[in-house]
Write a protein that holds these residues in place. Structure first.
Motif, PDB file in Angstrom:
ATOM      1  N   ARG A 427       0.784  -1.227   0.000  1.00 19.63           N
ATOM      2  CA  ARG A 427       0.000   0.000   0.000  1.00 19.63           C
ATOM      3  C   ARG A 427       0.817   1.280   0.000  1.00 19.63           C
ATOM      4  O   ARG A 427       0.315   2.345  -0.363  1.00 19.63           O
ATOM      5  N   LEU A 428       2.069   1.211   0.447  1.00 21.89           N
ATOM      6  CA  LEU A 428       2.878   2.413   0.577  1.00 21.89           C
ATOM      7  C   LEU A 428       4.205   2.250  -0.155  1.00 21.89           C
ATOM      8  O   LEU A 428       4.799   1.159  -0.140  1.00 21.89           O
ATOM      9  N   ALA A 429       4.638   3.344  -0.753  1.00 23.13           N
ATOM     10  CA  ALA A 429       5.961   3.346  -1.384  1.00 23.13           C
ATOM     11  C   ALA A 429       7.022   3.054  -0.327  1.00 23.13           C
ATOM     12  O   ALA A 429       6.831   3.376   0.858  1.00 23.13           O
ATOM     13  N   PRO A 430       8.155   2.461  -0.716  1.00 21.59           N
ATOM     14  CA  PRO A 430       9.161   2.074   0.278  1.00 21.59           C
ATOM     15  C   PRO A 430       9.591   3.206   1.207  1.00 21.59           C
ATOM     16  O   PRO A 430       9.774   2.974   2.412  1.00 21.59           O
ATOM     17  N   TYR A 431       9.748   4.422   0.681  1.00 22.17           N
ATOM     18  CA  TYR A 431      10.239   5.503   1.525  1.00 22.17           C
ATOM     19  C   TYR A 431       9.181   5.984   2.538  1.00 22.17           C
ATOM     20  O   TYR A 431       9.502   6.694   3.494  1.00 22.17           O
ATOM     21  N   LYS A 432       7.914   5.588   2.340  1.00 21.17           N
ATOM     22  CA  LYS A 432       6.858   5.978   3.270  1.00 21.17           C
ATOM     23  C   LYS A 432       6.629   4.962   4.378  1.00 21.17           C
ATOM     24  O   LYS A 432       5.947   5.264   5.360  1.00 21.17           O
ATOM     25  N   ARG A 433       7.184   3.766   4.218  1.00 16.31           N
ATOM     26  CA  ARG A 433       6.886   2.712   5.169  1.00 16.31           C
ATOM     27  C   ARG A 433       7.629   2.910   6.495  1.00 16.31           C
ATOM     28  O   ARG A 433       8.798   3.323   6.500  1.00 16.31           O
ATOM     29  N   PRO A 434       6.989   2.596   7.607  1.00 11.01           N
ATOM     30  CA  PRO A 434       7.672   2.690   8.905  1.00 11.01           C
ATOM     31  C   PRO A 434       8.869   1.749   8.963  1.00 11.01           C
ATOM     32  O   PRO A 434       8.798   0.603   8.515  1.00 11.01           O
ATOM     33  N   ARG A 435       9.969   2.262   9.499  1.00 10.33           N
ATOM     34  CA  ARG A 435      11.143   1.410   9.717  1.00 10.33           C
ATOM     35  C   ARG A 435      10.931   0.511  10.921  1.00 10.33           C
ATOM     36  O   ARG A 435      11.501  -0.572  11.016  1.00 10.33           O
ATOM     37  N   THR A 436      10.124   0.982  11.880  1.00 15.13           N
ATOM     38  CA  THR A 436       9.894   0.229  13.108  1.00 15.13           C
ATOM     39  C   THR A 436       8.406   0.188  13.398  1.00 15.13           C
ATOM     40  O   THR A 436       7.718   1.203  13.273  1.00 15.13           O
ATOM     41  N   LEU A 437       7.916  -0.970  13.791  1.00 14.43           N
ATOM     42  CA  LEU A 437       6.522  -1.154  14.165  1.00 14.43           C
ATOM     43  C   LEU A 437       6.455  -1.596  15.627  1.00 14.43           C
ATOM     44  O   LEU A 437       7.201  -2.480  16.049  1.00 14.43           O
ATOM     45  N   HIS A 438       5.582  -0.967  16.392  1.00 11.83           N
ATOM     46  CA  HIS A 438       5.397  -1.322  17.805  1.00 11.83           C
ATOM     47  C   HIS A 438       3.922  -1.633  18.028  1.00 11.83           C
ATOM     48  O   HIS A 438       3.051  -0.956  17.490  1.00 11.83           O
ATOM     49  N   VAL A 439       3.636  -2.621  18.859  1.00  5.91           N
ATOM     50  CA  VAL A 439       2.249  -2.926  19.217  1.00  5.91           C
ATOM     51  C   VAL A 439       2.013  -2.493  20.665  1.00  5.91           C
ATOM     52  O   VAL A 439       2.855  -2.699  21.541  1.00  5.91           O
ATOM     53  N   LEU A 440       0.876  -1.838  20.894  1.00  3.45           N
ATOM     54  CA  LEU A 440       0.518  -1.354  22.224  1.00  3.45           C
ATOM     55  C   LEU A 440      -0.896  -1.816  22.576  1.00  3.45           C
ATOM     56  O   LEU A 440      -1.769  -1.861  21.709  1.00  3.45           O
ATOM     57  N   PRO A 441      -1.153  -2.131  23.853  1.00  5.78           N
ATOM     58  CA  PRO A 441      -2.527  -2.457  24.249  1.00  5.78           C
ATOM     59  C   PRO A 441      -3.431  -1.226  24.214  1.00  5.78           C
ATOM     60  O   PRO A 441      -4.615  -1.320  23.931  1.00  5.78           O
ATOM     61  N   GLU A 442      -2.851  -0.067  24.501  1.00  7.28           N
ATOM     62  CA  GLU A 442      -3.581   1.205  24.438  1.00  7.28           C
ATOM     63  C   GLU A 442      -2.606   2.290  23.999  1.00  7.28           C
ATOM     64  O   GLU A 442      -1.444   2.300  24.408  1.00  7.28           O
ATOM     65  N   LEU A 443      -3.076   3.213  23.167  1.00  2.00           N
ATOM     66  CA  LEU A 443      -2.249   4.351  22.779  1.00  2.00           C
ATOM     67  C   LEU A 443      -2.259   5.388  23.896  1.00  2.00           C
ATOM     68  O   LEU A 443      -3.327   5.715  24.416  1.00  2.00           O
ATOM     69  N   PRO A 444      -1.101   5.919  24.287  1.00  2.00           N
ATOM     70  CA  PRO A 444      -1.098   6.998  25.276  1.00  2.00           C
ATOM     71  C   PRO A 444      -1.879   8.193  24.751  1.00  2.00           C
ATOM     72  O   PRO A 444      -1.781   8.539  23.565  1.00  2.00           O
ATOM     73  N   ARG A 445      -2.671   8.810  25.620  1.00  2.00           N
ATOM     74  CA  ARG A 445      -3.475   9.958  25.217  1.00  2.00           C
ATOM     75  C   ARG A 445      -3.300  11.102  26.196  1.00  2.00           C
ATOM     76  O   ARG A 445      -2.963  10.907  27.364  1.00  2.00           O
ATOM     77  N   THR A 446      -3.537  12.317  25.688  1.00  2.00           N
ATOM     78  CA  THR A 446      -3.514  13.496  26.548  1.00  2.00           C
ATOM     79  C   THR A 446      -4.787  13.537  27.371  1.00  2.00           C
ATOM     80  O   THR A 446      -5.697  12.724  27.192  1.00  2.00           O
ATOM     81  N   ALA A 447      -4.863  14.511  28.269  1.00  2.00           N
ATOM     82  CA  ALA A 447      -6.052  14.651  29.105  1.00  2.00           C
ATOM     83  C   ALA A 447      -7.305  14.916  28.292  1.00  2.00           C
ATOM     84  O   ALA A 447      -8.416  14.628  28.732  1.00  2.00           O
TER      85      ALA A 447
END
Length: 468
Positions: A427-447
């Motif tokens: 789906r994405l050109a090589p230069y657009k792809r993330p170099r690193t992928l992380h999985v999280l149970p929840e995304l940190p959010r602001t107040a």
């Protein structure tokens, strides 16, 4: 507190004339039980006397650090009625963060819970407050009646001030938005009442317009739907996209004919969330674009013009070199700030956008600081984020630029994450792809519910999740 404050437009008459007016028997608020306008007026007057006994005078500053509660609402109204500047602090701030905020804002009084509270899914709390005078406090240095700290989703918070005129103008804008609730209706407020959407769009507008303001006991699907079902009046839910996503994910939601729509602010709503919500509840899902600095700027409350938004009445908005600019009578910042943000009456929002000259609609395209250079090629991180979010099994994603493009994702099951790199390769050109992928149970959010986009905070959350 003997110093003389500058002349300020902070007389408390506007609180009585605009926010507390109306038939005393009318229900103004509902936090587990109904609070009439007469009861609210009595509570505010008693709290104002308490502050004045502690030494607060017109032109003073009171910091309110309370969870969503009747006590919090009464505290801010009492401060304004006393002619003081009210600084709102999120109750979830740590002791260290509170200390830094107090040092910046120099309040004369601090209103806090006697006992700290907890409960991430609580809609409101029942708290007893203490009022602490500070010898280091100083009179207000500006004519703003409200001080707020920006969300800090991308960096350090800024001190933002609002005047009486600014708040009343925003309340009036809400009243002119086609589809926003009016007298005789109810608003179930999920957004934080110490941040601009929940504060002005929910609480202050509700008090001024005669719309009943409801805080659910719990911000779970069941708690929210019970709050909607508790009254027969036409009801609007006011929150953020992550809350809309939670409601949209509910299986076989009950029929709620009184639910007219949900309105979200803070970030873009994913297309799949919009589809599931509108079909599941037979109700509209509208969106608003705004800033702490000015409140609501543009809106599509029915979902009929998405992704385009109609500028709110009275707002001067233009796009220059791809950036949304907002015309304001004065800088909203209090104290040191970036001198390039507000120039010649125009606030540079740092949001990317475009205008459709034929329709007059504004499309918000994300943060300008999401555009990075990879090997000399421009990459819009919001495009990468949208591509990931659209994949089946992805329930949330944040993409940032660190040592390279990094993606932090929430998934329905581990297999989705394991196949993510292959999906993105198609789906994405090589230069657009993330170099690193992380999985999280929840995304940190602001107040305020916005995803945190600070790479260090996200990596720390990923390390913690990996350790667990």
């Amino acid at each position: 507190m003997g110093e003389t404050a500058p002349k300020r437009c902070t007389e408390g008459a506007w609180v009585d004339d605009i926010l507390l007016q109306g038939d005393g028997g009318d229900v103004a608020l509902h936090l587990g039980e109904a609070v009439s306008r007469a009861q609210l007026r009595e509570l505010v007057a008693a709290e104002q006397a308490r502050y004045q006994a502690a030494g607060l005078v017109a032109g003073g500053v009171v910091a309110v650090r309370l969870p969503p509660s009747l006590s919090c609402i009464v505290a801010m109204l009492a401060g304004w009625r006393a002619g003081a500047q009210v600084a709102l602090l999120d109750y979830r701030l740590t002791t260290h963060e509170v200390g830094k905020a107090v040092a910046r804002l120099t309040p004369q009084l601090v209103v806090e819970p006697v006992t700290d509270v907890s409960g991430t899914l609580r809609g409101f709390f029942d708290v007893t407050t203490r009022v602490t005078p500070l010898r280091t406090g100083r009179p207000a240095a500006s004519q703003h009646i409200l001080l707020q700290l920006s969300s800090g989703s991308t960096g350090p918070s800024k001190v933002i001030g609002r005047t009486v005129g600014s708040l009343l103008a925003e309340i009036d804008r809400y009243g002119q938005l086609d589809g926003f609730p009016h007298r005789g209706e109810r608003t179930v407020v999920l957004a934080s009442i110490v941040h601009v959407l929940g504060l002005v769009g929910g609480l202050l507008y509700g008090l001024a317009s005669g719309t009943q303001v409801v805080l659910p006991a719990r911000q779970t699907v069941d708690g929210i739907l019970k709050a909607v079902a508790a009254g027969d009046e036409p009801t609007t839910v006011l929150g953020v996209p992550s809350q809309a996503a939670v409601l949209a994910a509910a299986q076989n939601p009950p029929r709620l004919p009184q639910l007219r729509r949900m309105i979200t602010g803070g970030e873009l709503v994913r297309a799949d969330v919009w589809e599931r919500f509108t079909h599941g509840y037979d109700a509209e899902l509208g969106v608003m674009y705004g800033m702490t600095e000015a409140g609501v700027i543009a809106a599509d409350l029915t979902g009929s013009t998405r992704p385009g938004l109609t500028p709110a009445p009275g707002m001067r908005v233009r796009v220059e070199e791809g950036q949304i600019l907002l015309g304001l009578p004065e800088s909203p910042y209090v104290g040191p700030s970036d001198p390039t943000r507000f120039v010649d009456g125009w606030l540079r929002t740092k949001d990317a956008g475009s205008f459709d000259d034929a329709t007059g609609l504004l499309t918000v395209l994300g943060r300008l600081d999401s555009q990075v250079s990879v090997g000399g090629l421009k990459v819009d991180l919001s495009e990468v984020e949208a591509s990931i979010s659209a994949l089946p099994g992805i329930t949330g994603a944040v993409v940032v630029q660190g040592t390279g493009i990094e993606a932090f994702v929430m998934v329905e099951e581990r297999a989705v994450f394991d196949g993510l790199a292959d999906c993105l390769a198609a789906r994405l050109a090589p230069y657009k792809r993330p170099r690193t992928l992380h999985v999280l149970p929840e995304l940190p959010r602001t107040a305020t519910g916005k995803p945190v986009r600070n790479a260090d905070v996200l990596r720390a959350a990923a390390r913690s999740a990996a350790g667990v």
